[in-house]
Scaffold this active site. Structure first.
Site, PDB file in Angstrom:
ATOM      1  N   THR A  16     -32.577  29.834   6.644  1.00  0.00           N
ATOM      2  CA  THR A  16     -33.461  29.150   7.594  1.00  0.00           C
ATOM      3  C   THR A  16     -34.041  30.122   8.608  1.00  0.00           C
ATOM      4  OG1 THR A  16     -32.291  27.078   7.328  1.00  0.00           O
ATOM      5  CG2 THR A  16     -33.475  27.349   9.376  1.00  0.00           C
ATOM      6  N   THR A  99     -27.227  29.502   6.795  1.00  0.00           N
ATOM      7  CA  THR A  99     -25.982  29.034   7.407  1.00  0.00           C
ATOM      8  C   THR A  99     -25.043  28.363   6.395  1.00  0.00           C
ATOM      9  OG1 THR A  99     -27.002  26.917   7.982  1.00  0.00           O
ATOM     10  CG2 THR A  99     -27.047  28.646   9.668  1.00  0.00           C
TER      11      THR A  99
HETATM   12  N1  ASP Z   1     -30.094  25.728   3.585  1.00  0.00           N
HETATM   13  C1  ASP Z   1     -30.247  26.784   4.566  1.00  0.00           C
HETATM   14  C2  ASP Z   1     -29.549  28.024   4.049  1.00  0.00           C
HETATM   15  O1  ASP Z   1     -28.357  28.041   4.030  1.00  0.00           O
HETATM   16  C3  ASP Z   1     -29.673  26.348   5.844  1.00  0.00           C
HETATM   17  C4  ASP Z   1     -29.698  27.356   6.938  1.00  0.00           C
HETATM   18  O2  ASP Z   1     -29.907  28.532   6.779  1.00  0.00           O
HETATM   19  O3  ASP Z   1     -29.455  26.916   8.084  1.00  0.00           O
HETATM   20  O4  ASP Z   1     -30.191  28.966   3.654  1.00  0.00           O
END
Ligand code: ASP
Length: 320
Positions: A16, A99
Site C-alpha cells: 500500500t 502490511t
Molecule cells: N494488501 C496490502 C499489502 O499488504 C495492504 C497494505 O500494504 O497495507 O500489500
C-alpha cells in the site's frame, strides 16, 4: 582498517505504501504496488538528513501486493539482503513492504540473515501514496532514521512511530494507521522526531540456522509444503487427511487456548505425525504462547504465531 559506512539501501517490494487510488480520499479502494521505490523516496523531504550522511540508494526487488507474497520473492529478497549486509559500505537495509504479510517476511529474514552488525528495517503504510494524508512518507523517514542509528541491528519493523522486533510483530488491525503490535512483549521502542528511543534491546540478530538456510535458499527450486490448520468448534480431521493424501510435509495448527485441539482433529494430526508429517501446535490467541506439558503428543511452536511457526518449520524441513 576501519571502512566508513556510506550507504543505506532501500529495497522496494510494493504494498500500500506504493499504492494509488483514483480518488484521493479513498483509503481502501486502491491498487497496491503502483509507484516505484525511487519515486517514493523522492516524495519524502528530509530523507537525506534522516540518513545521517549516508547515501540513499533504491532498488526495486518486486512490485506486489503483499497478500500475494511468495517464495520466489522471498528468495530474491533474502539473497539481495544477504549481499548488501556483506558490503562494508552498507550501513543498513530498509525494505518497503505491504502490511498484510510484513510479519512473515520479517520472521523469514530474521531466520536466514546475519544481522548482528547491521539492521534490516521493514516499513509499510496503511494508506496509499495518493491518500489525502498518506502515512508512508513518515514511516519511510522513520525507517531510514532507524537504519542510520548507531548500534542498530536485527530485523525490525517501523510504522506509526513504533519499532517492533521480527519475533513478536503482528498486524493487529485491518484499517487504522497504527496497525501493528507485539502482543504482551510490547514494542522495542519508538521513533520520535528522527530519534530512536528503545525500551528493549535491539533484537537478537543471528539465528543458529542462518548460515545454512541462506545457502539452501539460494539453491532451492521447490520449498517444503507446510499448511496451517485452524482448530474451532466442530473441527474435524477431514482437511488433515486430505492434505496428507496430497503429500503435505508439515502442518501447523492454530490451536484454541493453550494448544488445545478438537479430539477429531487431534486424532487426524497424530495419524499424520505417525506417517512422518511434521506437526506443530501454535495458538490462535493473539497474545501469550502455548505452554507445553509433559506427555504432549504434538510439539508446540515455542512461542511463535501460526504464520511464523509455518516459516520456521519450512526452513527446518529445507535444512534436512
Ligand atoms: N494488501 C496490502 C499489502 O499488504 C495492504 C497494505 O500494504 O497495507 O500489500
Amino acid at each position: 582498517m576501519q571502512v566508513s559506512r556510506q550507504k543505506i539501501v532501500v529495497l522496494g517490494t510494493g504494498g500500500t505504501i506504493a499504492g494509488t487510488s483514483a480518488q484521493p480520499g479513498d483509503n481502501i479502494g486502491y491498487t497496491a504496488a503502483q509507484v516505484g521505490v525511487e519515486q517514493l523516496l523522492g516524495a519524502v523531504p528530509g530523507l537525506e538528513q534522516a540518513a545521517g550522511g549516508a547515501r540513499l540508494l533504491a532498488e526495486q526487488v518486486a512490485q506486489i501486493d503483499s497478500k500475494d507474497m511468495d517464495m520466489p520473492v522471498w528468495q530474491a529478497l533474502a539473497l539481495r539482503c544477504a549481499g548488501l549486509l556483506q558490503d562494508p559500505e552498507v550501513q543498513g537495509v530498509v525494505i518497503t513492504h505491504g502490511t498484510d504479510t510484513l510479519e512473515e517476511t520479517a520472521w523469514f529474514l530474521h531466520l536466514v540473515l546475519d544481522t548482528r552488525a547491521k539492521p534490516v528495517v521493514l516499513t509499510c503504510a496503511m494508506r496509499p501514496a495518493s491518500a489525502l494524508t498518506p502515512d508512508g512518507p513518515q514511516n519511510l523517514l522513520d525507517a531510514v532514521a532507524v537504519a542510520a542509528t548507531p548500534g542498530a541491528c536485527g530485523v525490525v519493523s517501523v510504522a506509526a512511530g513504533e519499532v517492533h522486533g521480527a519475533r513478536h510483530v503482528q498486524k493487529v488491525h485491518p484499517y487504522r494507521v497504527n496497525a501493528f503490535g507485539s502482543g504482551d512483549a510490547g514494542p522495542l521502542g519508538w521513533v520520535e522526531e528522527g530519534h530512536v528511543r528503545l525500551t528493549q534491546n535491539w533484537p537478537p540478530a543471528l539465528d543458529e540456522k542462518a548460515p545454512i538456510a541462506i545457502e539452501k535458499i539460494a539453491n532451492s527450486a521447490a520449498w517444503p509444503r507446510v499448511e496451517i490448520i485452524l482448530n474451532h468448534a466442530g473441527a474435524s480431521g477431514a482437511m488433515v487427511d486430505a492434505l496428507v493424501r496430497d503429500g503435505v510435509q508439515g502442518l501447523v495448527v492454530a490451536c484454541t487456548g493453550n494448544g488445545t485441539v478438537h479430539h477429531a482433529l487431534e486424532a487426524a494430526l497424530i495419524k499424520a505425525q505417525d506417517v512422518g508429517v511434521r506437526v506443530v501446535r501454535s495458538t490462535r490467541c493473539p497474545e501469550g504462547q502455548v505452554l507445553p506439558k509433559p506427555g504432549d503428543a504434538l510439539p508446540d511452536s515455542q512461542g511463535l504465531s501460526p504464520v511464523k511457526a509455518r516459516i520456521t518449520l519450512m526452513l527446518d524441513l529445507l535444512a534436512q
